[in-house]
Design a protein around this motif. Structure first.
Motif, mmCIF file in Angstrom:
data_model
loop_
_atom_site.group_PDB
_atom_site.id
_atom_site.type_symbol
_atom_site.label_atom_id
_atom_site.label_comp_id
_atom_site.label_asym_id
_atom_site.label_seq_id
_atom_site.Cartn_x
_atom_site.Cartn_y
_atom_site.Cartn_z
ATOM 1 N N ALA A 1 0.838 -1.202 0.000
ATOM 2 C CA ALA A 1 0.000 0.000 0.000
ATOM 3 C C ALA A 1 0.874 1.253 0.000
ATOM 4 O O ALA A 1 1.881 1.316 0.706
ATOM 5 N N SER B 1 0.424 -4.248 3.084
ATOM 6 C CA SER B 1 -0.936 -3.818 3.428
ATOM 7 C C SER B 1 -1.430 -4.410 4.744
ATOM 8 O O SER B 1 -2.377 -3.884 5.333
ATOM 9 N N HIS C 1 -5.370 -1.207 -3.158
ATOM 10 C CA HIS C 1 -4.649 -2.416 -2.751
ATOM 11 C C HIS C 1 -5.623 -3.425 -2.158
ATOM 12 O O HIS C 1 -6.485 -3.101 -1.349
#
Length: 367
Positions: A132, A246, A266
């Motif tokens: 991310a 993430s 994401h």
């Protein structure tokens, strides 16, 4: 290094506590289900080191493994991919976790101290996760950015959040007159390697440093250690932007990257779609399942800013007990139950059934 070290690193509290309890007391962990391959009880200590990105997944797998093998111990130090690979080469650990596989020329050079003389290595893609791009801009929850703009931010050519390049893809978003503070990893990092690989593939005219695991000297930004350090630095500083696995980016504003004509956030599904569009690199041995990720895919729903994190071990160990522990732990990780546990706790993408079959065949080479 005891397993409690992992728990102290602040990933997912419930899983960390579960792992700590299993290691400290060797009692069965309620609710954990080990795959059939690991039901025979093993004893001894298995020591690993490497990627901080997959630490939550390793905690999940460890809890399952210890539930089936209560007299065993798994110690994993999430010191970073580069450190893990170096320790594995030096023979300081039994296995490594890494956000990139060893390069073919590195394998050809040999010198894997963890392995028996003449042994090859196995590299198992056990953890698939999006990276991310996270940011801290008051009043802004999400931004749509193309690769060239992301590259410009981290290269230092885009320095303010109201820059026209950012505004061009974010019509209607009120962008403040606020300086951008890019945050990057200070340690040698596979996450950095995957992030810069994406930039180099999609915006080579802007990001001119190619794919690197160590941040290029002189490139602007604040340095922070490990994934948690980047996340904390972004949270603490208005105007900051960084990149992180993430699994540790929950609750933070993030970027939707441009894929084809769409902007995609994401997600585990997007990472899996990208891996499906990729292939194992040519020239790899039977047990070396290293992927060449298609960073420029325009496949619908794909998210090409991802990392594939590997569990790396020896085809042959000097110690048969270490070989048995490694084989069983890797089997736990790639099992359907292990992948589902990692998905639930780390937000990773479970590997496909075909890749599981390939992985289990590679793990069978461990002796």
């Amino acid at each position: 290094m005891k397993l409690s070290r992992i728990a102290q690193l602040g990933a997912v509290a419930a899983i960390a506590a579960l792992t700590l309890t299993a290691c400290a007391s060797n009692e069965q962990t309620p609710g954990a289900t080990a795959p059939e391959e690991t039901t025979s009880a093993l004893t001894g200590q298995l020591v690993g080191q490497g990627a901080s990105s997959q630490q939550v997944a390793v905690q999940s797998w460890t809890a399952m493994f210890l539930d089936a093998n209560p007299d065993a111990q798994v110690d994993y130090d999430p010191a970073g991919s580069g450190t893990g690979r170096e320790s594995f080469q030096q023979g300081a650990v039994n296995f490594a976790g890494s956000d990139r596989a060893f390069k073919i020329d590195e394998i050809s050079a040999g010198g894997f101290g963890a392995c028996a003389d003449g042994s090859g290595i196995v590299e198992i893609p056990a953890y698939i996760s999006p990276i991310a791009v996270i940011f801290n801009v008051p009043g802004v929850d999400a931004l749509d950015l193309d690769a060239a703009t992301v590259a410009g931010i981290f290269a230092g050519t885009i320095t303010n959040w109201n820059d026209p390049a950012i505004a061009a893809t974010n019509d209607g978003v009120e962008l403040p007159d606020l300086a951008i503070n890019p945050v990057h990893r200070s340690d040698k990092s596979g996450t950095t390697g995957n992030f810069t690989d994406y930039l180099a593939a999609n915006a080579p005219d802007v990001w001119t440093w190619d794919s690197v695991e160590e941040w290029p000297a002189g490139v602007v930004g604040e340095a922070a250690e490990k994934t948690s350090g980047v996340v904390n630095a972004v949270k603490a500083g208005e105007g900051s932007v960084g990149y992180a696995d993430s699994s540790q980016a929950g609750g933070i504003s993030s970027v939707n990257i441009k894929v084809g004509d769409e902007f995609v956030g994401h997600s585990a599904e997007g990472a899996a779609a990208t891996l499906d569009a990729s292939a194992i690199e040519e020239g790899r041995s039977e047990g070396d399942l290293a992927f060449e990720i298609d960073r420029t895919t325009t496949e619908a729903g794909a998210y090409p800013l991802l990392l594939v994190s590997y569990l790396i071990g020896c085809e042959q160990y000097e110690d048969a007990d270490v070989a048995a522990l490694t084989k069983a732990f890797f089997t736990t990780a790639v099992s359907e139950e292990g992948q589902q546990s990692a998905a639930e706790n780390a937000g990773s993408a479970p590997i496909s059934d075909d890749l599981r079959t390939q992985s289990l065949a590679a793990i069978e080479l461990i002796k």
